[in-house]
Design an enzyme around this catalytic site. Structure first.
Site, PDB file in Angstrom:
ATOM      1  NE  ARG A 237      -1.164   6.341   4.763  1.00 26.00           N
ATOM      2  CZ  ARG A 237      -0.616   5.505   5.645  1.00 26.00           C
ATOM      3  NH1 ARG A 237       0.289   4.627   5.239  1.00 26.00           N
ATOM      4  NH2 ARG A 237      -0.938   5.565   6.918  1.00 26.00           N
TER       5      ARG A 237
ATOM      6  CB  SER B 127       4.513  -0.780   0.644  1.00 26.46           C
ATOM      7  OG  SER B 127       4.289   0.579   0.917  1.00 26.46           O
TER       8      SER B 127
ATOM      9  CE  LYS C 159      -2.289   1.167   3.796  1.00 24.02           C
ATOM     10  NZ  LYS C 159      -1.060   0.962   2.990  1.00 24.02           N
TER      11      LYS C 159
END
Length: 210
Positions: free
Chosen positions: A41, A109, A141
């Site tokens: 990511r 998710s 995040k």
């Protein structure tokens, strides 16, 4: 190894947190500590840089049985020979993702009971696992939703038959408590990427989840 087993200790990469050691060496060390899945990511790198990093990690993971999953970017996953892709609620529809990637792993998710129910209602085989979170507050995040907390996480997990991995604010001190929500594993970013010794950090996280 089953999907549920692969979720046991799921590492999500972060170039900035890995610092001068770099992502590749961090992942190599974390493997020695028992990481069972790796997700790339890296939202701020170019497509070429992401492909180069993913290809390098594929070489590190080859022969280990540890799957390499690319966040969001189905094109990069296919181009680099990764083992799967993980999509969020605002990313490519999981049905379309499945159509594109064939038999690769597809993760999705979810944060709410409604999102878990929608995932449960997808055609069988569309999604292989759910990423549930953020469980606890996290700075990794910045655009993440509000933390679910342990009770709400347990409720989301109970609402689906799909394997679940928890993410968000998890470290060696709270991993065991998070696992008691019923998830199949825990996903971490800073707990390994920012650790002075990623192998030891992974070992502690595995110990904290058993």
């Amino acid at each position: 190894m089953s999907v549920r087993e692969r979720l046991d200790l799921y590492l999500v990469t972060d170039t900035a947190l890995c610092g001068g050691r770099g992502v590749v060496d961090t992942v190599r060390a974390a493997l020695r500590g028992g990481v069972s899945a790796v997700q790339v990511r890296e939202p701020v790198v170019t497509t070429r840089e992401l492909c180069d990093l993913t290809s390098a990690l594929r070489g590190v993971l080859e022969g280990t049985g540890v799957p390499l999953i690319v966040n969001d970017r189905v094109d990069v996953a296919l181009a680099t020979g990764a083992d799967g892709v993980h999509v969020g609620q605002q990313d490519l529809d999981p049905v379309l993702a499945r159509a594109l990637v064939g038999d690769l792993l597809v993760g999705l998710s979810v944060t709410t009971l409604e999102e878990a129910a929608a995932a449960e209602a997808l055609p069988e085989g569309t999604v292989d696992y759910l990423g549930v979170g953020p469980v606890l507050a996290t700075a990794t995040k910045p655009d993440a939703a509000a933390a679910l907390g342990l009770e709400a996480t347990a409720a989301v997990v109970a609402a689906t038959r799909l394997p679940c991995v928890a993410i968000g604010g998890i470290d060696a001190l709270n991993a065991a408590e998070v696992r008691r929500t019923g998830v199949d594993g825990v996903a971490v970013v800073s707990a390994i990427c920012a650790a002075a010794d990623p192998a030891a950090a992974a070992t502690r996280l595995r110990g904290g989840t058993r």
